[in-house]
Scaffold this motif. Sequence first.
Motif, mmCIF file in Angstrom:
data_model
loop_
_atom_site.group_PDB
_atom_site.id
_atom_site.type_symbol
_atom_site.label_atom_id
_atom_site.label_comp_id
_atom_site.label_asym_id
_atom_site.label_seq_id
_atom_site.Cartn_x
_atom_site.Cartn_y
_atom_site.Cartn_z
ATOM 1 N N ALA A 61 1.148 -0.827 -0.230
ATOM 2 C CA ALA A 61 -0.305 -0.026 -0.357
ATOM 3 C C ALA A 61 1.098 1.148 -0.544
ATOM 4 N N GLY A 62 2.494 1.061 0.300
ATOM 5 C CA GLY A 62 2.919 2.250 0.521
ATOM 6 C C GLY A 62 4.476 2.382 -0.918
ATOM 7 N N THR A 63 5.309 2.830 0.199
ATOM 8 C CA THR A 63 6.464 2.892 -1.622
ATOM 9 C C THR A 63 7.815 2.914 -0.647
ATOM 10 N N LEU A 64 8.206 1.321 -1.036
ATOM 11 C CA LEU A 64 9.237 0.560 -1.203
ATOM 12 C C LEU A 64 10.459 0.990 -1.119
ATOM 13 N N ALA A 65 11.334 1.258 -0.369
ATOM 14 C CA ALA A 65 13.005 2.601 -0.778
ATOM 15 C C ALA A 65 13.941 0.925 -1.141
ATOM 16 N N LEU A 66 14.296 1.685 -2.041
ATOM 17 C CA LEU A 66 15.479 0.489 -2.499
ATOM 18 C C LEU A 66 17.237 1.165 -2.050
ATOM 19 N N LEU A 67 17.826 1.312 -1.300
ATOM 20 C CA LEU A 67 19.037 1.564 -1.012
ATOM 21 C C LEU A 67 19.867 1.078 -1.274
ATOM 22 N N ASP A 68 20.862 1.497 -2.684
ATOM 23 C CA ASP A 68 21.935 1.063 -3.350
ATOM 24 C C ASP A 68 23.080 1.193 -2.304
ATOM 25 N N ILE A 69 23.952 0.748 -1.964
ATOM 26 C CA ILE A 69 24.809 0.815 -1.368
ATOM 27 C C ILE A 69 26.266 1.460 -2.260
ATOM 28 N N GLY A 70 26.033 1.413 -2.516
ATOM 29 C CA GLY A 70 27.309 1.744 -3.916
ATOM 30 C C GLY A 70 28.739 1.293 -4.020
ATOM 31 N N LEU A 98 18.502 10.610 3.424
ATOM 32 C CA LEU A 98 18.300 9.664 4.713
ATOM 33 C C LEU A 98 16.828 10.831 4.372
ATOM 34 N N GLN A 99 16.836 11.906 4.628
ATOM 35 C CA GLN A 99 15.678 12.829 4.484
ATOM 36 C C GLN A 99 14.460 12.529 3.406
ATOM 37 N N GLU A 100 15.211 12.528 2.403
ATOM 38 C CA GLU A 100 14.528 12.382 1.685
ATOM 39 C C GLU A 100 13.672 10.095 1.332
ATOM 40 N N ILE A 101 14.491 9.896 2.207
ATOM 41 C CA ILE A 101 13.750 8.509 1.733
ATOM 42 C C ILE A 101 12.497 8.679 3.117
ATOM 43 N N ALA A 102 13.187 8.934 4.263
ATOM 44 C CA ALA A 102 12.331 9.181 5.393
ATOM 45 C C ALA A 102 10.868 10.213 4.884
ATOM 46 N N GLY A 103 11.038 10.826 4.149
ATOM 47 C CA GLY A 103 9.117 11.496 3.617
ATOM 48 C C GLY A 103 9.187 11.371 2.778
ATOM 49 N N GLU A 104 9.407 10.124 1.755
ATOM 50 C CA GLU A 104 8.722 9.398 0.798
ATOM 51 C C GLU A 104 8.726 7.972 0.923
ATOM 52 N N ALA A 105 8.809 7.187 1.675
ATOM 53 C CA ALA A 105 9.550 6.022 1.884
ATOM 54 C C ALA A 105 8.607 4.971 2.978
ATOM 55 N N ASP A 106 8.297 4.001 2.537
ATOM 56 C CA ASP A 106 7.459 3.882 4.001
ATOM 57 C C ASP A 106 8.107 2.539 4.536
ATOM 58 N N ALA A 107 9.139 1.930 3.978
ATOM 59 C CA ALA A 107 10.110 0.949 4.194
ATOM 60 C C ALA A 107 10.862 0.574 3.150
ATOM 61 N N VAL A 108 12.271 0.202 3.965
ATOM 62 C CA VAL A 108 13.530 0.348 2.862
ATOM 63 C C VAL A 108 13.889 -0.924 3.033
ATOM 64 N N ILE A 109 15.049 -1.774 1.746
ATOM 65 C CA ILE A 109 15.457 -2.391 1.733
ATOM 66 C C ILE A 109 16.997 -1.772 1.247
ATOM 67 N N ILE A 110 18.301 -2.682 2.206
ATOM 68 C CA ILE A 110 19.292 -1.497 1.906
ATOM 69 C C ILE A 110 19.866 -3.469 1.747
#
Length: 180
Positions: A31-40, A79-91
């Motif tokens: 129901a929300g947005t799932l963030a994918l954070l590629d650590i580089g 970090l601020q963008e993810i917190a403002g736009e995502a409901d959960a994150v996969i790092i």
Amino acid sequence: MRTDDSILRDPTAEAAAERRAPLAPPADLKAGTLALLDIGKMRGDEFVDKLDALLTAEGFTIRRWKKPTNTRTAPLAILQEIAGEADAVIIALSDCGSCTSCSTHDLNDLDQRGVPGVNVLTEEFRDAFARQCGTLGFDGRSVFVPHPILNRTTAEIHAIAAAFLDEILERLGHTRRRAA
């Protein structure tokens, strides 16, 4: 003749830190947005690309971010963008000591900002993740994939991502429904 009678003290805490439980994941991850954070990390993008394709095909709303380097924590703006736009994150995908430390700090920071998540690391760094969580006083969620990653083909990296997708989603409270 002078003797040195200095007393050296251990700067670490004398008592073990209480571990803070991670935030509960959203009741409905789709129901929300799932963030994918590629650590580089080199070749990590291939793992994240496959997760993105699989999750998108299943109807998840995905938003991606990439750190400029795996050897530092994520920039505050990310970090601020993810917190403002995502409901959960996969790092993903940590496969060395410094990137394990940095990605664990990112996981903790995002959790404190209201975004529960899971850190994907290679099996070789299970103990390093546990120790880092202990130091942070955070009971972070993790999934461990086979080590090493760098010497694998793209097809092998994609197969690992597909093989561990269920476990990654389960750590975020989502169980996939499989076709009968």
